[in-house]
Each structure stands twice: as C-alpha cells, then as structure tokens.
Design a protein around this motif. Structure first.
Motif, PDB file in Angstrom:
ATOM      1  N   ARG A 158       0.840  -1.203   0.000  1.00 18.81           N
ATOM      2  CA  ARG A 158       0.000   0.000   0.000  1.00 18.81           C
ATOM      3  C   ARG A 158       0.872   1.249   0.000  1.00 18.81           C
ATOM      4  O   ARG A 158       0.702   2.141  -0.812  1.00 18.81           O
ATOM      5  CB  ARG A 158      -0.914   0.038   1.223  1.00 18.81           C
ATOM      6  CG  ARG A 158      -1.928  -1.084   1.224  1.00 18.81           C
ATOM      7  CD  ARG A 158      -2.860  -0.961   2.388  1.00 18.81           C
ATOM      8  NE  ARG A 158      -3.862   0.046   2.049  1.00 18.81           N
ATOM      9  CZ  ARG A 158      -4.579   0.696   2.945  1.00 18.81           C
ATOM     10  NH1 ARG A 158      -4.420   0.475   4.219  1.00 18.81           N
ATOM     11  NH2 ARG A 158      -5.467   1.584   2.558  1.00 18.81           N
ATOM     12  N   THR A 182       9.335   1.106   6.683  1.00 20.69           N
ATOM     13  CA  THR A 182       8.217   0.239   7.045  1.00 20.69           C
ATOM     14  C   THR A 182       7.348   0.081   5.811  1.00 20.69           C
ATOM     15  O   THR A 182       6.875   1.071   5.248  1.00 20.69           O
ATOM     16  CB  THR A 182       7.389   0.833   8.202  1.00 20.69           C
ATOM     17  OG1 THR A 182       8.261   1.059   9.312  1.00 20.69           O
ATOM     18  CG2 THR A 182       6.282  -0.106   8.610  1.00 20.69           C
ATOM     19  N   HIS A 187       3.974  -1.143   4.381  1.00 18.64           N
ATOM     20  CA  HIS A 187       2.604  -1.428   4.818  1.00 18.64           C
ATOM     21  C   HIS A 187       1.900  -2.208   3.706  1.00 18.64           C
ATOM     22  O   HIS A 187       1.807  -1.729   2.571  1.00 18.64           O
ATOM     23  CB  HIS A 187       1.867  -0.126   5.122  1.00 18.64           C
ATOM     24  CG  HIS A 187       2.497   0.650   6.225  1.00 18.64           C
ATOM     25  ND1 HIS A 187       2.183   0.450   7.547  1.00 18.64           N
ATOM     26  CD2 HIS A 187       3.457   1.616   6.206  1.00 18.64           C
ATOM     27  CE1 HIS A 187       2.900   1.261   8.300  1.00 18.64           C
ATOM     28  NE2 HIS A 187       3.685   1.977   7.507  1.00 18.64           N
ATOM     29  N   ARG A 212      -0.532  -6.221   7.441  1.00 20.78           N
ATOM     30  CA  ARG A 212       0.784  -6.435   8.040  1.00 20.78           C
ATOM     31  C   ARG A 212       1.728  -5.305   7.656  1.00 20.78           C
ATOM     32  O   ARG A 212       1.531  -4.628   6.660  1.00 20.78           O
ATOM     33  CB  ARG A 212       1.401  -7.759   7.580  1.00 20.78           C
ATOM     34  CG  ARG A 212       0.702  -8.971   8.081  1.00 20.78           C
ATOM     35  CD  ARG A 212       1.378 -10.251   7.612  1.00 20.78           C
ATOM     36  NE  ARG A 212       1.391 -10.299   6.143  1.00 20.78           N
ATOM     37  CZ  ARG A 212       2.433 -10.702   5.417  1.00 20.78           C
ATOM     38  NH1 ARG A 212       3.546 -11.103   5.997  1.00 20.78           N
ATOM     39  NH2 ARG A 212       2.365 -10.714   4.105  1.00 20.78           N
ATOM     40  N   SER A 213       2.780  -5.150   8.477  1.00 22.07           N
ATOM     41  CA  SER A 213       3.849  -4.197   8.191  1.00 22.07           C
ATOM     42  C   SER A 213       5.178  -4.907   8.335  1.00 22.07           C
ATOM     43  O   SER A 213       5.358  -5.703   9.260  1.00 22.07           O
ATOM     44  CB  SER A 213       3.798  -3.021   9.162  1.00 22.07           C
ATOM     45  OG  SER A 213       2.608  -2.290   8.996  1.00 22.07           O
ATOM     46  N   CYS A 232       7.808   9.166   2.251  1.00 13.38           N
ATOM     47  CA  CYS A 232       6.754   8.188   1.956  1.00 13.38           C
ATOM     48  C   CYS A 232       6.558   7.980   0.458  1.00 13.38           C
ATOM     49  O   CYS A 232       6.534   8.925  -0.315  1.00 13.38           O
ATOM     50  CB  CYS A 232       5.448   8.673   2.585  1.00 13.38           C
ATOM     51  SG  CYS A 232       4.096   7.494   2.510  1.00 13.38           S
ATOM     52  N   HIS A 267      -7.086   5.613   5.712  1.00 13.50           N
ATOM     53  CA  HIS A 267      -5.833   6.144   6.257  1.00 13.50           C
ATOM     54  C   HIS A 267      -5.373   7.319   5.390  1.00 13.50           C
ATOM     55  O   HIS A 267      -5.454   7.261   4.173  1.00 13.50           O
ATOM     56  CB  HIS A 267      -4.769   5.043   6.278  1.00 13.50           C
ATOM     57  CG  HIS A 267      -3.489   5.449   6.915  1.00 13.50           C
ATOM     58  ND1 HIS A 267      -3.350   5.559   8.277  1.00 13.50           N
ATOM     59  CD2 HIS A 267      -2.288   5.791   6.381  1.00 13.50           C
ATOM     60  CE1 HIS A 267      -2.112   5.942   8.554  1.00 13.50           C
ATOM     61  NE2 HIS A 267      -1.456   6.095   7.420  1.00 13.50           N
TER      62      HIS A 267
END
Length: 105
Positions: free
Chosen positions: A7, A17, A19, A24-25, A50, A76
């Motif tokens: 994502r 990280t 995602h 899950r991450s 990001c 989100h």
C-alpha cells in the motif's frame, strides 16, 4: 513481497516500514531511493518520507493548508508535499478515470 501487495512505504531514519494490503507491516533496512528504483510507476513519492501505491488511493484533498492522500478501505491519510501535490493529483485522477498511461512518473 509482490509490489501489488504494497500500500505504502514510510521511512524512519535508516529503516523503512512497508505497509501491506493484508494489514501487516514489514520493517527493512533499505532507503526510499532503492524502493523507487525497483517499484512500478504507480508508486510515487508523496513527500520525502513516503512512497504510495496510487492504486491504493481513493482521493486527495486540501486540509488546513496541507494536502492529504486518502487510502481505500480504512481511509488512512498520508501527507502530500506542496511541491508534489499537483503532479500527484493529476496522476491519481488519471488512475481514477481509467486514462492513466504508463509511466506515471
């Protein structure tokens, strides 16, 4: 991890990280530039920390002097830099309209 399962990816110092669509991450030691080189064109950097899969986005809007990108499903929201806002908005609109032609970036 297949790119279609991602994502968005966030950076925190030397770690990123990842995602995933299933909730899950994963935390890995890899910079965003490395991810940018490997991922398909539907992944765009929305700000310096990001990268987002635009296929996972549902909208982009201005909020109190800043832009946010809202993701499908859980709603989100991720911040979008002012410098990148117009090109991301254009790319997202092309995806939502079904008129996107690769590459987006």
């Amino acid at each position: 991890v297949p790119a279609s399962d991602i994502r968005y990816i966030e950076v925190d110092h030397i770690y990123t990280t990842v995602h995933l669509r299933d909730g899950r991450s994963l935390v890995v030691r890899e910079g965003l530039r490395s991810w940018e080189r490997r991922l398909p064109a539907v992944f765009v950097r929305v700000h310096r920390g990001c990268i987002v899969n635009l296929l996972e986005a549902e909208s982009m809007e201005a909020r109190e002097h800043r832009w946010v990108l809202r993701l499908r499903g859980d709603g989100h929201e991720l911040p979008v830099s002012r410098r990148r806002a117009q090109s991301i908005k254009t790319d997202l609109q092309a995806i939502l309209d079904g008129t996107a032609s690769a590459p987006l970036r």
